[in-house]
Design a protein around this motif. Structure first.
Motif, PDB file in Angstrom:
ATOM      1  N   LEU A  85      11.010 -59.023  50.234  1.00  0.00           N
ATOM      2  CA  LEU A  85      12.051 -58.428  49.534  1.00  0.00           C
ATOM      3  C   LEU A  85      12.362 -59.685  48.551  1.00  0.00           C
ATOM      4  O   LEU A  85      12.072 -58.988  47.474  1.00  0.00           O
ATOM      5  N   GLU A  86      12.438 -60.938  48.704  1.00  0.00           N
ATOM      6  CA  GLU A  86      12.337 -61.403  47.612  1.00  0.00           C
ATOM      7  C   GLU A  86      11.318 -61.682  47.165  1.00  0.00           C
ATOM      8  O   GLU A  86      11.623 -62.046  45.459  1.00  0.00           O
ATOM      9  N   VAL A  87      10.086 -61.787  47.272  1.00  0.00           N
ATOM     10  CA  VAL A  87       9.255 -61.653  46.037  1.00  0.00           C
ATOM     11  C   VAL A  87       8.819 -60.658  45.140  1.00  0.00           C
ATOM     12  O   VAL A  87       9.003 -60.845  43.928  1.00  0.00           O
ATOM     13  N   VAL A  88       9.311 -59.214  46.047  1.00  0.00           N
ATOM     14  CA  VAL A  88       9.196 -58.045  44.939  1.00  0.00           C
ATOM     15  C   VAL A  88      10.728 -58.004  44.031  1.00  0.00           C
ATOM     16  O   VAL A  88      10.073 -57.990  43.102  1.00  0.00           O
ATOM     17  N   GLU A  89      11.668 -58.655  44.615  1.00  0.00           N
ATOM     18  CA  GLU A  89      12.645 -58.312  43.431  1.00  0.00           C
ATOM     19  C   GLU A  89      12.620 -59.820  42.254  1.00  0.00           C
ATOM     20  O   GLU A  89      12.657 -59.199  41.497  1.00  0.00           O
ATOM     21  N   GLU A  90      12.205 -60.865  42.811  1.00  0.00           N
ATOM     22  CA  GLU A  90      11.855 -62.084  41.790  1.00  0.00           C
ATOM     23  C   GLU A  90      10.098 -60.925  41.052  1.00  0.00           C
ATOM     24  O   GLU A  90      10.765 -61.823  39.355  1.00  0.00           O
ATOM     25  N   SER A  91       9.194 -60.928  41.343  1.00  0.00           N
ATOM     26  CA  SER A  91       8.103 -61.087  40.284  1.00  0.00           C
ATOM     27  C   SER A  91       8.633 -59.576  39.547  1.00  0.00           C
ATOM     28  O   SER A  91       8.315 -60.035  37.859  1.00  0.00           O
ATOM     29  N   LEU A  92       9.405 -58.754  39.630  1.00  0.00           N
ATOM     30  CA  LEU A  92       9.636 -57.562  38.727  1.00  0.00           C
ATOM     31  C   LEU A  92      10.754 -57.839  38.044  1.00  0.00           C
ATOM     32  O   LEU A  92      10.859 -57.001  37.140  1.00  0.00           O
ATOM     33  N   GLY A  93      11.996 -58.431  38.339  1.00  0.00           N
ATOM     34  CA  GLY A  93      13.052 -58.921  37.900  1.00  0.00           C
ATOM     35  C   GLY A  93      12.001 -59.667  36.267  1.00  0.00           C
ATOM     36  O   GLY A  93      12.412 -60.008  35.150  1.00  0.00           O
ATOM     37  N   ARG A  94      11.641 -61.184  37.109  1.00  0.00           N
ATOM     38  CA  ARG A  94      11.471 -61.369  35.807  1.00  0.00           C
ATOM     39  C   ARG A  94      10.454 -61.224  34.262  1.00  0.00           C
ATOM     40  O   ARG A  94       9.874 -61.250  33.594  1.00  0.00           O
ATOM     41  N   ALA A  95       9.534 -59.833  34.946  1.00  0.00           N
ATOM     42  CA  ALA A  95       8.605 -59.241  34.076  1.00  0.00           C
ATOM     43  C   ALA A  95       9.144 -58.112  33.674  1.00  0.00           C
ATOM     44  O   ALA A  95       8.835 -57.569  33.191  1.00  0.00           O
TER      45      ALA A  95
ATOM     46  N   LEU B  62      10.997 -55.083  35.099  1.00  0.00           N
ATOM     47  CA  LEU B  62      10.600 -53.906  35.742  1.00  0.00           C
ATOM     48  C   LEU B  62      11.766 -53.925  36.281  1.00  0.00           C
ATOM     49  O   LEU B  62      11.705 -52.288  37.257  1.00  0.00           O
ATOM     50  N   ARG B  63      12.591 -54.388  37.187  1.00  0.00           N
ATOM     51  CA  ARG B  63      13.374 -54.148  38.503  1.00  0.00           C
ATOM     52  C   ARG B  63      14.297 -53.180  38.024  1.00  0.00           C
ATOM     53  O   ARG B  63      14.346 -52.647  39.224  1.00  0.00           O
TER      54      ARG B  63
ATOM     55  N   VAL C 143      15.398 -37.389  31.778  1.00  0.00           N
ATOM     56  CA  VAL C 143      16.620 -36.647  32.340  1.00  0.00           C
ATOM     57  C   VAL C 143      17.009 -37.204  33.612  1.00  0.00           C
ATOM     58  O   VAL C 143      18.335 -36.713  34.490  1.00  0.00           O
ATOM     59  N   ARG C 144      16.679 -38.604  33.776  1.00  0.00           N
ATOM     60  CA  ARG C 144      17.510 -39.544  35.037  1.00  0.00           C
ATOM     61  C   ARG C 144      18.149 -40.777  34.320  1.00  0.00           C
ATOM     62  O   ARG C 144      17.279 -41.520  33.253  1.00  0.00           O
ATOM     63  N   ALA C 145      19.036 -41.222  35.028  1.00  0.00           N
ATOM     64  CA  ALA C 145      19.592 -42.449  34.573  1.00  0.00           C
ATOM     65  C   ALA C 145      18.900 -43.425  35.144  1.00  0.00           C
ATOM     66  O   ALA C 145      18.359 -43.690  36.446  1.00  0.00           O
ATOM     67  N   HIS C 146      18.450 -44.960  34.620  1.00  0.00           N
ATOM     68  CA  HIS C 146      17.450 -46.104  34.983  1.00  0.00           C
ATOM     69  C   HIS C 146      18.214 -46.217  36.203  1.00  0.00           C
ATOM     70  O   HIS C 146      19.692 -46.040  36.648  1.00  0.00           O
ATOM     71  N   GLY C 147      17.396 -47.054  36.980  1.00  0.00           N
ATOM     72  CA  GLY C 147      18.319 -48.394  38.501  1.00  0.00           C
ATOM     73  C   GLY C 147      18.498 -48.993  37.791  1.00  0.00           C
ATOM     74  O   GLY C 147      19.105 -49.022  36.185  1.00  0.00           O
ATOM     75  N   ARG C 148      19.202 -50.608  38.448  1.00  0.00           N
ATOM     76  CA  ARG C 148      19.296 -51.575  38.662  1.00  0.00           C
ATOM     77  C   ARG C 148      18.303 -52.348  38.344  1.00  0.00           C
ATOM     78  O   ARG C 148      17.909 -52.303  38.750  1.00  0.00           O
ATOM     79  N   ASP C 149      19.316 -53.593  37.365  1.00  0.00           N
ATOM     80  CA  ASP C 149      18.335 -54.833  37.274  1.00  0.00           C
ATOM     81  C   ASP C 149      18.138 -55.605  37.934  1.00  0.00           C
ATOM     82  O   ASP C 149      18.815 -55.744  39.419  1.00  0.00           O
TER      83      ASP C 149
END
Length: 252
Positions: A122-132, A134-135, A246-252
């Motif tokens: 999970l930490e890898v996915v969160e970090e990768s998407l966050g720094r890009a 896209l999270r 039509v939908r709100a974005h998710g979180r950062d």
């Protein structure tokens, strides 16, 4: 140009679930480098063709495979630990998105639920998407949990109970579709590896394959293949057939 069949594009899904490594993020080269470094730390070298066999595997399964193929089963735990440590260091230094991935995600974002189903911690996915950057577009991230005594415990299904097994088991995709609130056949999986395609197919999702089409019949488990997520026909499909924001974005 989109290849093989247009049938997948005849209707639009109610949710999209993305793989991370090799689909959203260009991290497969980091895994390959980490495997080489981990083996080298113990005086070992990757067997011929190992990179292809390891593609898409959960890191714990990859560690076991590394130990088995080098005839060093006693090093399974050490190789697994070293593999993850090297990879985390590499991906932190160089988070790069795959061609077209950011544009495709941003085009879909807000139009329907988006999730990630990955074999990475999970930490890898969160970090990768966050720094890009896209999270924030993803409402849920699902990764394996309870898959190995060597796991560091960070893997868990976001909002989901119970054990989630890694790909090629169907668990991550089945869980992601459930969290998005849609039946599996109403969701689209986006994958680059045969391991991930098997997982999504077994879960009952439609599958969009991305990247060079692998040789062999297993590639037929994907409903459609595109060279990149920036393929003009694919982007036009979203623009022409999906309602606006039509939908709100998710979180950062």
């Amino acid at each position: 140009m989109i290849t093989r069949t247009q049938s997948l594009l005849d209707r639009f899904p109610e949710a999209v679930v993305f793989d991370c490594d090799g689909t959203l993020m260009d991290t497969e080269r980091h895994w390959q480098d980490a495997r080489t470094r981990a083996l080298g730390a113990f005086g070992l070298t990757p067997p011929p063709g190992f990179a292809e066999r390891a593609k898409g595997l959960h890191y714990a399964d990859c560690g076991r495979l590394m130990a088995e193929e080098t005839q060093k089963p006693e090093l399974t735990a050490d190789l697994t630990r070293a593999l993850l440590e090297y990879f985390l260091a590499l991906v932190a230094d160089d988070p790069v998105t795959m061609p077209g991935a950011a544009e495709f995600v941003r085009l879909l974002s807000g139009r329907l639920p988006l999730a990630v189903a990955s074999n990475c911690p999970l930490e890898v996915v969160e970090e990768s998407l966050g720094r890009a950057g896209l999270r924030r577009h993803f409402e849920h991230i699902v990764v394996p949990s309870g898959t190995s005594p060597d796991a560091d415990g960070s893997g868990a299904a976001d909002d989901g109970p119970g054990t989630v097994r890694p790909k090629p088991w169907p668990d991550v995709y089945a869980t992601a579709a459930r969290l998005c609130g849609v039946p599996p056949r109403a969701a689209l999986a986006v994958e680059d590896s045969l391991t991930g395609i098997e997982s999504a197919s077994r879960a009952g999702l439609q599958v969009l394959g991305v990247g060079p089409r692998p040789a062999g019949d297993d590639a037929d488990r994907a409903d459609l293949w595109v060279p990149t997520l920036g393929a003009p026909d694919l982007l036009a499909w979203v623009r022409d057939h999906v309602p606006g924001q039509v939908r709100a974005h998710g979180r950062d």
